[in-house]
Scaffold this motif. Structure first.
Motif, PDB file in Angstrom:
ATOM      1  N   SER A   1      17.446 -51.363  75.105  1.00 13.80           N
ATOM      2  CA  SER A   1      17.890 -51.372  73.711  1.00 13.80           C
ATOM      3  C   SER A   1      16.677 -51.372  72.780  1.00 13.80           C
ATOM      4  N   TYR A   2      16.953 -51.057  71.510  1.00 13.37           N
ATOM      5  CA  TYR A   2      15.874 -50.874  70.539  1.00 13.37           C
ATOM      6  C   TYR A   2      16.260 -51.488  69.198  1.00 13.37           C
ATOM      7  N   VAL A   3      15.220 -51.859  68.445  1.00 11.63           N
ATOM      8  CA  VAL A   3      15.407 -52.321  67.067  1.00 11.63           C
ATOM      9  C   VAL A   3      14.452 -51.528  66.175  1.00 11.63           C
ATOM     10  N   VAL A   4      14.760 -51.515  64.876  1.00 17.86           N
ATOM     11  CA  VAL A   4      13.941 -50.766  63.925  1.00 17.86           C
ATOM     12  C   VAL A   4      12.641 -51.509  63.636  1.00 17.86           C
ATOM     13  N   ASN A   5      11.548 -50.771  63.593  1.00 19.27           N
ATOM     14  CA  ASN A   5      10.272 -51.325  63.155  1.00 19.27           C
ATOM     15  C   ASN A   5      10.230 -51.230  61.633  1.00 19.27           C
ATOM     16  N   LYS A   6      10.721 -52.262  60.966  1.00 18.62           N
ATOM     17  CA  LYS A   6      10.871 -52.215  59.514  1.00 18.62           C
ATOM     18  C   LYS A   6       9.533 -52.137  58.777  1.00 18.62           C
ATOM     19  N   ALA A   7       8.461 -52.444  59.480  1.00 20.84           N
ATOM     20  CA  ALA A   7       7.141 -52.322  58.857  1.00 20.84           C
ATOM     21  C   ALA A   7       6.735 -50.858  58.717  1.00 20.84           C
ATOM     22  N   ASN A   8       7.430 -49.980  59.463  1.00 27.35           N
ATOM     23  CA  ASN A   8       7.047 -48.572  59.470  1.00 27.35           C
ATOM     24  C   ASN A   8       8.190 -47.649  59.045  1.00 27.35           C
ATOM     25  N   VAL A   9       9.299 -48.243  58.570  1.00 29.60           N
ATOM     26  CA  VAL A   9      10.460 -47.451  58.154  1.00 29.60           C
ATOM     27  C   VAL A   9      10.900 -47.896  56.768  1.00 29.60           C
ATOM     28  N   ASP A  10      11.012 -46.938  55.862  1.00 28.54           N
ATOM     29  CA  ASP A  10      11.468 -47.230  54.499  1.00 28.54           C
ATOM     30  C   ASP A  10      12.993 -47.187  54.473  1.00 28.54           C
ATOM     31  N   GLU A  11      13.630 -48.346  54.432  1.00 28.28           N
ATOM     32  CA  GLU A  11      15.087 -48.416  54.470  1.00 28.28           C
ATOM     33  C   GLU A  11      15.721 -47.671  53.309  1.00 28.28           C
ATOM     34  N   ARG A  12      15.082 -47.648  52.166  1.00 29.98           N
ATOM     35  CA  ARG A  12      15.653 -46.988  50.984  1.00 29.98           C
ATOM     36  C   ARG A  12      15.807 -45.498  51.218  1.00 29.98           C
ATOM     37  N   VAL A  13      14.916 -44.908  51.974  1.00 30.01           N
ATOM     38  CA  VAL A  13      14.980 -43.474  52.255  1.00 30.01           C
ATOM     39  C   VAL A  13      16.054 -43.171  53.291  1.00 30.01           C
ATOM     40  N   ILE A  14      16.139 -44.031  54.323  1.00 29.02           N
ATOM     41  CA  ILE A  14      17.082 -43.797  55.420  1.00 29.02           C
ATOM     42  C   ILE A  14      18.510 -44.033  54.971  1.00 29.02           C
ATOM     43  N   LEU A  15      18.772 -45.139  54.267  1.00 27.77           N
ATOM     44  CA  LEU A  15      20.135 -45.495  53.872  1.00 27.77           C
ATOM     45  C   LEU A  15      20.559 -44.759  52.634  1.00 27.77           C
TER      46      LEU A  15
ATOM     47  N   ARG B   1      16.059 -39.560  75.121  1.00 17.90           N
ATOM     48  CA  ARG B   1      14.873 -38.825  74.673  1.00 17.90           C
ATOM     49  C   ARG B   1      14.603 -39.064  73.192  1.00 17.90           C
ATOM     50  N   ILE B   2      15.649 -39.062  72.388  1.00 15.62           N
ATOM     51  CA  ILE B   2      15.497 -39.302  70.949  1.00 15.62           C
ATOM     52  C   ILE B   2      14.952 -40.704  70.700  1.00 15.62           C
ATOM     53  N   LEU B   3      15.464 -41.682  71.429  1.00 18.08           N
ATOM     54  CA  LEU B   3      15.003 -43.063  71.265  1.00 18.08           C
ATOM     55  C   LEU B   3      13.545 -43.210  71.694  1.00 18.08           C
ATOM     56  N   ARG B   4      13.163 -42.515  72.754  1.00 17.31           N
ATOM     57  CA  ARG B   4      11.760 -42.566  73.197  1.00 17.31           C
ATOM     58  C   ARG B   4      10.842 -41.934  72.149  1.00 17.31           C
ATOM     59  N   ASN B   5      11.293 -40.816  71.567  1.00 16.37           N
ATOM     60  CA  ASN B   5      10.484 -40.153  70.542  1.00 16.37           C
ATOM     61  C   ASN B   5      10.291 -41.047  69.321  1.00 16.37           C
ATOM     62  N   LEU B   6      11.344 -41.732  68.912  1.00 16.05           N
ATOM     63  CA  LEU B   6      11.242 -42.636  67.764  1.00 16.05           C
ATOM     64  C   LEU B   6      10.349 -43.835  68.083  1.00 16.05           C
ATOM     65  N   THR B   7      10.354 -44.251  69.341  1.00 12.91           N
ATOM     66  CA  THR B   7       9.470 -45.343  69.755  1.00 12.91           C
ATOM     67  C   THR B   7       8.009 -44.893  69.707  1.00 12.91           C
ATOM     68  N   GLN B   8       7.761 -43.660  70.157  1.00 18.37           N
ATOM     69  CA  GLN B   8       6.401 -43.119  70.119  1.00 18.37           C
ATOM     70  C   GLN B   8       5.892 -42.968  68.682  1.00 18.37           C
ATOM     71  N   GLN B   9       6.833 -42.738  67.737  1.00 16.19           N
ATOM     72  CA  GLN B   9       6.464 -42.646  66.328  1.00 16.19           C
ATOM     73  C   GLN B   9       6.333 -44.022  65.681  1.00 16.19           C
TER      74      GLN B   9
ATOM     75  N   TYR C   1      27.839 -42.173  69.212  1.00 13.97           N
ATOM     76  CA  TYR C   1      27.814 -41.948  67.763  1.00 13.97           C
ATOM     77  C   TYR C   1      27.607 -40.478  67.434  1.00 13.97           C
ATOM     78  N   LEU C   2      26.700 -39.805  68.154  1.00 16.27           N
ATOM     79  CA  LEU C   2      26.380 -38.408  67.860  1.00 16.27           C
ATOM     80  C   LEU C   2      27.099 -37.428  68.784  1.00 16.27           C
TER      81      LEU C   2
ATOM     82  N   GLN D   1      16.772 -39.208  61.877  1.00 16.81           N
ATOM     83  CA  GLN D   1      17.115 -40.003  60.698  1.00 16.81           C
ATOM     84  C   GLN D   1      18.486 -40.655  60.868  1.00 16.81           C
ATOM     85  N   GLU D   2      19.422 -39.922  61.466  1.00 17.39           N
ATOM     86  CA  GLU D   2      20.757 -40.476  61.680  1.00 17.39           C
ATOM     87  C   GLU D   2      20.714 -41.619  62.687  1.00 17.39           C
ATOM     88  N   VAL D   3      19.865 -41.519  63.691  1.00 19.85           N
ATOM     89  CA  VAL D   3      19.714 -42.602  64.667  1.00 19.85           C
ATOM     90  C   VAL D   3      19.117 -43.842  64.001  1.00 19.85           C
ATOM     91  N   LEU D   4      18.138 -43.632  63.137  1.00 20.47           N
ATOM     92  CA  LEU D   4      17.548 -44.761  62.408  1.00 20.47           C
ATOM     93  C   LEU D   4      18.581 -45.406  61.491  1.00 20.47           C
TER      94      LEU D   4
END
Length: 225
Positions: A211-225, A188-196, A178-179, A157-160
């Protein structure tokens, strides 16, 4: 090694990592009061600047950016340290500025930051008291929280959160810094989030993703932020 040499090396390291507005802010914002805090309080307390970031840029609650005097980031702890001077700027602050400062601090707390504030007078005249407060905070907070290994879900969640707030695609090195984790753990964390299907590889490369970007179609920004 003297404080002056230690501080200069630390400052130059962070200066090399900054660009544009963030670099300009560090050059002008890290001034007398902030250096005095490091010299009188932080350095005597810990003899190290590990995990401490000067003029740290964060997203503003009004969709802009602001800078913290200092950010100590050692996951899961995010500590903001502010040095407040009592001068013309403070005494002549408008009601709007006064309210804005309180709302800004509230949003930092909501975003998971812990906050310590010191007056310039205390840093100058009562540095030992400030040092004891910082040491007490670190001892109490880290004993209670850092000894407990954060769950994978919390780390993801912190990575997102980082990816959503970054103006550019995030890289494994961004997550590692950052962490404060090993670069391979970050990958590994980035690969896991990609698999999800929560992150999407950026670019057209197929052999190695940089590098990676958020799949906003599959992530609720209101919950993460």
């Amino acid at each position: 090694m003297s404080f002056q040499i230690f501080h200069q090396k630390w400052y130059e390291k962070h200066l090399k990592l900054r660009k544009g507005k963030a670099k300009e802010r560090l050059q002008h914002g890290h001034a007398h009061a902030e250096i005095l805090f490091l010299q009188n309080v932080w350095y005597p307390a810990f003899r190290s600047f590990d995990h401490l970031h000067p003029e740290y840029e964060v997203s503003d609650f009004r969709d802009g950016t602001r800078f913290l005097d200092f950010a100590y980031i050692k996951y899961p702890l995010k500590l903001n340290i502010e040095i407040d001077g009592y001068g013309p700027h403070f005494s002549q602050a408008s009601r709007t500025q006064f309210s804005d400062e309180r709302i800004r601090q509230n949003h930092l707390v909501i975003d998971g930051w812990r906050i310590l504030r010191f007056s310039y007078d205390d840093v100058t005249e009562r540095p030992r008291m400030c040092e004891q407060i910082v040491q007490q905070f670190m001892s109490t907070w880290l004993d209670q929280h850092y000894t407990q290994r954060p769950s994978e879900a919390i780390i993801q969640q912190e990575v997102l959160r980082l990816a959503l707030r970054s103006p550019q695609p995030i890289r494994p090195s961004d997550v590692s810094n950052y962490l404060n984790i090993h670069i391979e753990t970050a990958r590994r964390i980035l690969r896991n989030l990609t698999q999800q299907n929560k992150l999407i590889p950026n670019g057209s490369g197929t052999l190695r993703v940089h590098s990676y970007v958020v799949n906003k179609a599959n992530v609720d920004e209101r919950v993460i932020l």
